[in-house]
Motif scaffolding. Structure first.
Motif, PDB file in Angstrom:
ATOM      1  N   ALA A 158      11.397  -6.361  -4.283  1.00 28.88           N
ATOM      2  CA  ALA A 158      10.532  -6.187  -5.454  1.00 28.88           C
ATOM      3  C   ALA A 158       9.070  -6.404  -5.073  1.00 28.88           C
ATOM      4  O   ALA A 158       8.186  -5.642  -5.486  1.00 28.88           O
ATOM      5  N   SER A 159       8.805  -7.446  -4.277  1.00 23.43           N
ATOM      6  CA  SER A 159       7.436  -7.733  -3.834  1.00 23.43           C
ATOM      7  C   SER A 159       6.883  -6.579  -3.004  1.00 23.43           C
ATOM      8  O   SER A 159       5.754  -6.117  -3.219  1.00 23.43           O
ATOM      9  N   ASN A 160       7.669  -6.109  -2.055  1.00 19.62           N
ATOM     10  CA  ASN A 160       7.208  -5.040  -1.170  1.00 19.62           C
ATOM     11  C   ASN A 160       6.968  -3.735  -1.912  1.00 19.62           C
ATOM     12  O   ASN A 160       5.999  -3.027  -1.640  1.00 19.62           O
ATOM     13  N   LYS A 161       7.849  -3.410  -2.854  1.00 21.15           N
ATOM     14  CA  LYS A 161       7.663  -2.189  -3.645  1.00 21.15           C
ATOM     15  C   LYS A 161       6.351  -2.243  -4.412  1.00 21.15           C
ATOM     16  O   LYS A 161       5.593  -1.269  -4.455  1.00 21.15           O
ATOM     17  N   ALA A 162       6.066  -3.404  -5.007  1.00 17.24           N
ATOM     18  CA  ALA A 162       4.832  -3.543  -5.782  1.00 17.24           C
ATOM     19  C   ALA A 162       3.609  -3.433  -4.881  1.00 17.24           C
ATOM     20  O   ALA A 162       2.627  -2.759  -5.220  1.00 17.24           O
ATOM     21  N   ILE A 163       3.650  -4.076  -3.740  1.00 14.69           N
ATOM     22  CA  ILE A 163       2.519  -4.028  -2.809  1.00 14.69           C
ATOM     23  C   ILE A 163       2.271  -2.596  -2.346  1.00 14.69           C
ATOM     24  O   ILE A 163       1.128  -2.123  -2.299  1.00 14.69           O
ATOM     25  N   VAL A 164       3.350  -1.883  -1.996  1.00 18.91           N
ATOM     26  CA  VAL A 164       3.203  -0.514  -1.525  1.00 18.91           C
ATOM     27  C   VAL A 164       2.668   0.396  -2.625  1.00 18.91           C
ATOM     28  O   VAL A 164       1.807   1.259  -2.378  1.00 18.91           O
ATOM     29  N   GLU A 165       3.120   0.219  -3.845  1.00 15.90           N
ATOM     30  CA  GLU A 165       2.612   1.017  -4.963  1.00 15.90           C
ATOM     31  C   GLU A 165       1.111   0.827  -5.126  1.00 15.90           C
ATOM     32  O   GLU A 165       0.364   1.792  -5.337  1.00 15.90           O
ATOM     33  N   VAL A 166       0.681  -0.420  -5.010  1.00 16.92           N
ATOM     34  CA  VAL A 166      -0.750  -0.717  -5.145  1.00 16.92           C
ATOM     35  C   VAL A 166      -1.534  -0.059  -4.005  1.00 16.92           C
ATOM     36  O   VAL A 166      -2.580   0.571  -4.228  1.00 16.92           O
ATOM     37  N   MET A 167      -1.040  -0.186  -2.799  1.00 18.73           N
ATOM     38  CA  MET A 167      -1.760   0.378  -1.654  1.00 18.73           C
ATOM     39  C   MET A 167      -1.802   1.902  -1.716  1.00 18.73           C
ATOM     40  O   MET A 167      -2.844   2.513  -1.446  1.00 18.73           O
ATOM     41  N   ARG A 168      -0.692   2.536  -2.073  1.00 20.18           N
ATOM     42  CA  ARG A 168      -0.680   3.993  -2.165  1.00 20.18           C
ATOM     43  C   ARG A 168      -1.600   4.491  -3.270  1.00 20.18           C
ATOM     44  O   ARG A 168      -2.267   5.519  -3.129  1.00 20.18           O
ATOM     45  N   SER A 169      -1.656   3.758  -4.374  1.00 17.30           N
ATOM     46  CA  SER A 169      -2.546   4.176  -5.469  1.00 17.30           C
ATOM     47  C   SER A 169      -4.000   4.130  -5.029  1.00 17.30           C
ATOM     48  O   SER A 169      -4.807   4.980  -5.418  1.00 17.30           O
ATOM     49  N   ALA A 170      -4.340   3.147  -4.185  1.00 20.25           N
ATOM     50  CA  ALA A 170      -5.709   3.049  -3.681  1.00 20.25           C
ATOM     51  C   ALA A 170      -6.016   4.197  -2.718  1.00 20.25           C
ATOM     52  O   ALA A 170      -7.118   4.759  -2.726  1.00 20.25           O
ATOM     53  N   LEU A 171      -5.047   4.575  -1.888  1.00 18.40           N
ATOM     54  CA  LEU A 171      -5.269   5.659  -0.936  1.00 18.40           C
ATOM     55  C   LEU A 171      -5.513   6.994  -1.625  1.00 18.40           C
ATOM     56  O   LEU A 171      -6.154   7.886  -1.050  1.00 18.40           O
ATOM     57  N   ALA A 172      -5.028   7.145  -2.852  1.00 17.35           N
ATOM     58  CA  ALA A 172      -5.232   8.397  -3.586  1.00 17.35           C
ATOM     59  C   ALA A 172      -6.709   8.701  -3.793  1.00 17.35           C
ATOM     60  O   ALA A 172      -7.092   9.841  -4.051  1.00 17.35           O
ATOM     61  N   GLU A 173      -7.548   7.669  -3.652  1.00 15.54           N
ATOM     62  CA  GLU A 173      -8.989   7.830  -3.848  1.00 15.54           C
ATOM     63  C   GLU A 173      -9.741   7.891  -2.512  1.00 15.54           C
ATOM     64  O   GLU A 173     -10.953   7.721  -2.465  1.00 15.54           O
ATOM     65  N   THR A 174      -8.999   8.110  -1.423  1.00 12.00           N
ATOM     66  CA  THR A 174      -9.611   8.104  -0.092  1.00 12.00           C
ATOM     67  C   THR A 174      -9.226   9.376   0.671  1.00 12.00           C
ATOM     68  O   THR A 174      -8.468  10.209   0.182  1.00 12.00           O
ATOM     69  N   ARG A 175      -9.723   9.501   1.901  1.00  6.60           N
ATOM     70  CA  ARG A 175      -9.395  10.638   2.750  1.00  6.60           C
ATOM     71  C   ARG A 175      -8.032  10.470   3.431  1.00  6.60           C
ATOM     72  O   ARG A 175      -7.535  11.405   4.057  1.00  6.60           O
TER      73      ARG A 175
END
Length: 420
Positions: A158-175
């Motif tokens: 559960a912790s890892n899924k949440a962390i990955v979701e947050v990180m992927r959402s941030a990458l959506a705004e990057t190259r």
């Protein structure tokens, strides 16, 4: 918030990571650094979501009666999440390990040859109940130009899924493509087995965890493995060791964070030193709650200690327990380490330079210390910014693996029409 698509197979996730790695490899250093800073900022703003997910894992851990060391590795707090974020910013400040010309020469025919560092490609990360690894490994992978496929343990899912979701959402705004981070959320062992054999899409596997996990990867993978190791680390207190220095180093190496791999698990003591400094030694153990499992000679001098068994010499306690072995000289200490050590971190405390030199030359380990704690075997402590693991093997990388360990080389030749 963007999430990892759960309908994807492991192979499809690996293929997406591979495609993303090709784009990532050509990004500039600043584009990668900016992406890391955005991920760091998003982790900070979304920490409550991460802690809520972590509580689910902790509750499951309590139901299953996981021990204190395991729960400590699993538990997150606001401060820990903020440390993750700062760690990404620290990585962003490090030198880009790619595009470095390691050597260059010109052949007699005028052909120019360069040996240049480049990303590995796609890293498969297999690890246990350490949510911090999700962030540390991802940050190092992205900065070094690699995509990453994460397979964390079921106890932290559960912790890892949440962390990955947050990180992927941030990458959506990057190259950097979101697909550069893939998380396998299946708890089925078959998913892990698939990752072991996907060498057409995964360039290297890095296991990080206990002995059984590491052995499973090494024994079953067809993908190349960067092997990390468990830490049955030793402190050898020589006959000519300074008392205050020896006890300070021992206490730090055992108690600073007992549940980590660079903590000391065995103290080897010269029998004459122990006889002379018995009171100071046993008082230091008692004061810091260190329980000894001692050989016959040491047990007689340490009240309340248990008799050490063969298992104790090889045990990675990850607690405030420690094995105590007495020896007659430095060579006997080295012999004990040769039999029971895991080639991780070993230390000698002595004022005798000859004995120190003998120890440092003959002990086979990734990290050796003279008059210092084994706790420094850590990417952050050694100035790497962060680490993806500590390699105890001898090929490609050894010791704490920072950014340079996540690169390989290409030979790049430039000519003017030369033929052979």
């Amino acid at each position: 918030m963007t999430t990892t698509k759960q309908s994807l197979t492991v192979k499809e996730q690996a293929m997406k990571a591979q495609k993303a790695s090709k784009l990532l490899a050509i990004l500039s250093t600043e584009e990668k650094n900016e992406a890391l800073r955005k991920v760091a900022a998003r982790l900070e703003t979304e920490y409550e979501l991460i802690l809520k997910a972590n509580e689910v894992d902790l509750e499951e851990g309590r139901k299953k009666n996981f021990d204190d060391a395991f729960m400590d590795r699993l538990a997150l707090s606001k401060d820990r999440v903020l440390e993750f974020a700062q760690g990404l910013r620290d990585v962003a400040e490090l030198e880009d390990p790619n595009g470095i010309v390691k050597s260059q020469w010109t052949l007699d025919n005028g052909l120019d040859v360069q040996q240049v560092t480049v990303p590995l490609g796609v890293i498969g990360m297999i690890y246990e109940a350490r949510p911090n690894v999700t962030v540390d490994a991802t940050g190092l992978a992205l900065k070094s130009g690699n995509a990453i496929v994460l397979k964390g343990g079921s106890s932290a899912i559960a912790s890892n899924k949440a962390i990955v979701e947050v990180m992927r959402s941030a990458l959506a705004e990057t190259r950097i493509s979101e697909d550069a981070i893939q998380f396998i959320d299946s708890t089925d062992r078959e998913a892990t087995q698939q990752l072991f054999t996907m060498k057409e899409h995964i360039d290297v596997l890095i296991p990080r965890g206990g002995e059984s996990l590491i052995n499973a990867v090494v024994d079953n993978a067809t993908v190349p493995v960067l092997e990390t190791g468990v830490g049955n680390c030793h402190i050898y207190i020589d006959k000519e060791a300074d008392v205050e220095k020896a006890l300070s180093i021992l206490v730090n190496a055992k108690t600073d964070r007992p549940a980590v791999c660079n903590a000391a698990e065995t103290v080897i003591v010269h029998q004459d030193w122990l006889q002379e400094h018995q009171e100071a030694f046993k008082n230091a153990l008692a004061e810091h709650g260190i329980h000894a499992h001692a050989d016959e000679y040491a047990q007689a001098l340490i009240p309340g200690s248990d008799a050490a068994t063969e298992e104790d010499w090889a045990n990675e306690y990850l607690s405030r327990d420690i094995a105590v072995k007495t020896v007659s000289d430095v060579l006997e200490a080295i012999e004990h380490i040769e039999i029971y050590g895991t080639k991780h971190s070993e230390a000698i405390v002595t004022e005798n330079q000859k004995n120190a030199d003998t120890f440092m030359k003959l002990v086979d380990a990734a990290a050796l210390y003279h008059n210092a704690s084994t706790r420094f075997t850590d990417g952050g402590a050694l100035g790497f910014g962060a680490e993806i693991g500590i390699s105890t093997q001898k090929l490609h990388a050894r010791g704490p693996m920072g950014l340079p360990a996540l690169t390989t080389i290409k030979y790049m030749m430039t000519g003017t029409g030369q033929i052979r």
